[in-house]
Scaffold this motif. Structure first.
Motif, mmCIF file in Angstrom:
data_model
loop_
_atom_site.group_PDB
_atom_site.id
_atom_site.type_symbol
_atom_site.label_atom_id
_atom_site.label_comp_id
_atom_site.label_asym_id
_atom_site.label_seq_id
_atom_site.Cartn_x
_atom_site.Cartn_y
_atom_site.Cartn_z
ATOM 1 N N ALA A 91 39.153 47.689 53.295
ATOM 2 C CA ALA A 91 38.869 48.217 54.630
ATOM 3 C C ALA A 91 40.098 48.896 55.216
ATOM 4 O O ALA A 91 40.000 49.961 55.848
ATOM 5 N N ALA A 92 41.282 48.306 54.997
ATOM 6 C CA ALA A 92 42.521 48.908 55.506
ATOM 7 C C ALA A 92 42.792 50.253 54.834
ATOM 8 O O ALA A 92 43.207 51.219 55.493
ATOM 9 N N TYR A 93 42.543 50.319 53.543
ATOM 10 C CA TYR A 93 42.751 51.574 52.809
ATOM 11 C C TYR A 93 41.800 52.663 53.307
ATOM 12 O O TYR A 93 42.208 53.814 53.536
ATOM 13 N N ARG A 94 40.554 52.325 53.504
ATOM 14 C CA ARG A 94 39.577 53.310 53.984
ATOM 15 C C ARG A 94 39.936 53.802 55.376
ATOM 16 O O ARG A 94 39.833 55.011 55.653
ATOM 17 N N ARG A 95 40.368 52.889 56.253
ATOM 18 C CA ARG A 95 40.746 53.296 57.612
ATOM 19 C C ARG A 95 41.954 54.223 57.584
ATOM 20 O O ARG A 95 42.007 55.216 58.319
ATOM 21 N N ALA A 96 42.923 53.899 56.748
ATOM 22 C CA ALA A 96 44.180 54.648 56.739
ATOM 23 C C ALA A 96 44.050 56.015 56.076
ATOM 24 O O ALA A 96 44.727 56.969 56.476
ATOM 25 N N THR A 97 43.192 56.124 55.069
ATOM 26 C CA THR A 97 43.129 57.356 54.270
ATOM 27 C C THR A 97 41.882 58.186 54.513
ATOM 28 O O THR A 97 41.858 59.372 54.188
ATOM 29 N N ARG A 109 41.711 50.338 40.419
ATOM 30 C CA ARG A 109 42.994 51.002 40.619
ATOM 31 C C ARG A 109 44.087 49.987 40.957
ATOM 32 O O ARG A 109 45.226 50.139 40.517
ATOM 33 N N ILE A 110 43.735 48.963 41.722
ATOM 34 C CA ILE A 110 44.693 47.899 42.019
ATOM 35 C C ILE A 110 45.160 47.236 40.720
ATOM 36 O O ILE A 110 46.355 46.961 40.526
ATOM 37 N N VAL A 111 44.222 46.980 39.830
ATOM 38 C CA VAL A 111 44.547 46.311 38.568
ATOM 39 C C VAL A 111 45.417 47.194 37.678
ATOM 40 O O VAL A 111 46.391 46.734 37.071
ATOM 41 N N GLU A 112 45.084 48.475 37.618
ATOM 42 C CA GLU A 112 45.719 49.370 36.638
ATOM 43 C C GLU A 112 47.003 50.028 37.136
ATOM 44 O O GLU A 112 47.843 50.435 36.328
ATOM 45 N N ASP A 113 47.164 50.166 38.444
ATOM 46 C CA ASP A 113 48.270 50.943 39.009
ATOM 47 C C ASP A 113 49.157 50.027 39.858
ATOM 48 O O ASP A 113 48.828 49.698 40.995
ATOM 49 N N ASP A 114 50.305 49.615 39.310
ATOM 50 C CA ASP A 114 51.175 48.669 40.009
ATOM 51 C C ASP A 114 51.686 49.228 41.332
ATOM 52 O O ASP A 114 51.784 48.502 42.332
ATOM 53 N N GLU A 115 52.013 50.505 41.356
ATOM 54 C CA GLU A 115 52.518 51.108 42.591
ATOM 55 C C GLU A 115 51.439 51.133 43.667
ATOM 56 O O GLU A 115 51.696 50.817 44.830
ATOM 57 N N PHE A 116 50.213 51.480 43.278
ATOM 58 C CA PHE A 116 49.085 51.475 44.211
ATOM 59 C C PHE A 116 48.840 50.047 44.712
ATOM 60 O O PHE A 116 48.581 49.823 45.902
ATOM 61 N N ALA A 117 48.949 49.061 43.806
ATOM 62 C CA ALA A 117 48.739 47.664 44.193
ATOM 63 C C ALA A 117 49.788 47.207 45.188
ATOM 64 O O ALA A 117 49.481 46.485 46.150
ATOM 65 N N ARG A 118 51.045 47.617 44.993
ATOM 66 C CA ARG A 118 52.095 47.223 45.923
ATOM 67 C C ARG A 118 51.836 47.770 47.323
ATOM 68 O O ARG A 118 52.122 47.110 48.319
ATOM 69 N N GLU A 119 51.273 48.978 47.377
ATOM 70 C CA GLU A 119 51.040 49.600 48.681
ATOM 71 C C GLU A 119 49.755 49.131 49.334
ATOM 72 O O GLU A 119 49.724 48.893 50.547
ATOM 73 N N TRP A 120 48.690 48.975 48.545
ATOM 74 C CA TRP A 120 47.377 48.734 49.132
ATOM 75 C C TRP A 120 46.758 47.372 48.783
ATOM 76 O O TRP A 120 45.713 47.017 49.330
ATOM 77 N N GLY A 121 47.403 46.614 47.916
ATOM 78 C CA GLY A 121 46.866 45.301 47.559
ATOM 79 C C GLY A 121 47.505 44.153 48.300
ATOM 80 O O GLY A 121 47.149 42.991 48.099
ATOM 81 N N GLU A 122 48.422 44.470 49.180
ATOM 82 C CA GLU A 122 49.170 43.434 49.896
ATOM 83 C C GLU A 122 48.381 42.927 51.110
ATOM 84 O O GLU A 122 47.809 43.702 51.870
ATOM 85 N N LEU A 123 48.364 41.616 51.276
ATOM 86 C CA LEU A 123 47.634 40.979 52.374
ATOM 87 C C LEU A 123 48.540 40.567 53.527
ATOM 88 O O LEU A 123 48.057 40.071 54.544
ATOM 89 N N GLY A 124 49.835 40.746 53.364
ATOM 90 C CA GLY A 124 50.760 40.251 54.370
ATOM 91 C C GLY A 124 51.094 38.791 54.107
ATOM 92 O O GLY A 124 50.709 38.212 53.088
ATOM 93 N N PRO A 125 51.788 38.137 55.022
ATOM 94 C CA PRO A 125 52.284 36.771 54.797
ATOM 95 C C PRO A 125 51.204 35.703 54.978
ATOM 96 O O PRO A 125 51.273 34.849 55.874
ATOM 97 N N GLY A 172 50.347 38.431 63.213
ATOM 98 C CA GLY A 172 49.964 39.830 63.360
ATOM 99 C C GLY A 172 50.147 40.654 62.107
ATOM 100 O O GLY A 172 49.576 41.744 61.995
ATOM 101 N N SER A 173 50.924 40.171 61.159
ATOM 102 C CA SER A 173 51.156 40.896 59.911
ATOM 103 C C SER A 173 50.209 40.469 58.801
ATOM 104 O O SER A 173 50.263 40.998 57.690
ATOM 105 N N MET A 174 49.334 39.494 59.084
ATOM 106 C CA MET A 174 48.414 38.988 58.063
ATOM 107 C C MET A 174 47.109 39.772 58.062
ATOM 108 O O MET A 174 46.594 40.132 59.128
#
Length: 298
Positions: A91-97, A109-125, A172-174
């Motif tokens: 949902a965050a990715y769709r809103r942002a892009t 893409r999260i599974v296959e692309d480490d850079e994409f996962a670092r940017e868009w697979g993160e849930l926060g703390p 707020g970061s979660m």
């Protein structure tokens, strides 16, 4: 003796019959009650894996094992075929892009692309970060799980054996603030370890069944590591609700008769709490009713 699963079904019936109906942050709406409790005896080997619908217990335990790693990115979950946390970063990715990418494609893409996962697979703390790497005001990280197990071994009569995830400055970061917030432990003089979980908010149809399985697995692991036998698992809920698009399927589940509960045991004793794997959990005699499908409210 009445089947312990009726504790879950009774709460479901209370929500349906007298729940307060209101709009919530997801826009779906809920029917909810405030304040609920269940207690399950794990000393016999039986565990609260619901039988009035199929619960995918391996997925729930894999989630708990992921929490214990301290991880906050969904890539390891997806590599292990656990998709229950995908909705929020998607949902965050769709809103942002503005990209209306399908969930399957996003996950691939999260599974296959480490850079994409670092940017868009993160849930926060989220949970794991708070459980294993709580950042104190002194700048140090605190491992609440390690401290808990140490206290269980050295001072089992303590009333301070707990861990929690409600870290106010970081909420707020979660992607999602912690629902199951606090776990507290108690050792009896006979050597049984009981665990209490307080959950501030609980999706009764989809969330509670998973939370109970994960908690049972956690109790077994902590008991084994600290040298105790499992005792009671006690669950407390704050806002306990059914989403309005779950009411019909909840009636289906409520009409079903519980079946005998399965047993769960650990087939080996790893050196530390960090070394458990899904293969260490043996669940036997699980014969549930059919699965019930429902959408997650995000």
């Amino acid at each position: 003796m009445r089947h312990p699963e009726y504790q879950y079904l009774d709460i479901m019936e209370q929500i349906l019959e007298r729940g307060d109906e209101r709009m919530d942050r997801t826009g779906v709406g809920t029917r909810s009650i405030f304040g609920a409790q269940m207690r399950f005896d794990l000393s016999t080997g039986q565990v609260p894996i619901l039988t009035t619908k199929r619960v995918y217990w391996k997925t729930a335990i894999k989630e708990m094992l992921w929490f214990l790693t301290g991880g906050t990115n969904i890539q390891p979950l997806l590599k292990d075929n656990v998709r229950i946390w995908s909705d929020w970063p998607l949902a965050a990715y769709r809103r942002a892009t503005g990209d209306a990418i399908a969930q399957d494609a996003f996950e691939a893409r999260i599974v296959e692309d480490d850079e994409f996962a670092r940017e868009w697979g993160e849930l926060g703390p989220v949970y794991g970060k708070q459980w294993r790497r709580w950042l104190g005001a002194d700048g140090k990280e605190y491992d609440q799980i390690a401290q808990l197990i140490d206290t269980l071994k050295t001072n089992p009569s303590s009333r301070r054996m707990l861990f929690h995830a409600w870290n106010v400055p970081e909420i707020g970061s979660m992607a999602l603030p912690p629902c199951h917030m606090v776990y507290q432990f108690h050792v009896t003089t006979s050597g049984k370890l009981s665990m209490l979980c307080f959950q501030r908010s609980c999706d009764w149809l989809l969330g509670a069944p998973f939370n109970c399985v994960g908690a049972a697995a956690l109790l077994l692991m902590v008991a084994q590591q600290a040298g105790y036998e499992p005792g009671d698992f006690i669950w407390f809920g704050g806002d306990v609700h059914l989403y309005l698009n779950h009411l019909e399927v909840a009636q289906v589940q409520l009409a079903r008769e519980p079946r005998p509960w399965p047993t769960m045991k650990l087939v080996r004793r790893p050196d530390t709490i960090d070394d458990y794997r899904i293969e260490d959990f043996l669940v036997e005699d699980y014969h549930p009713h059919d699965a019930i499908k429902a959408d997650v409210a995000v």
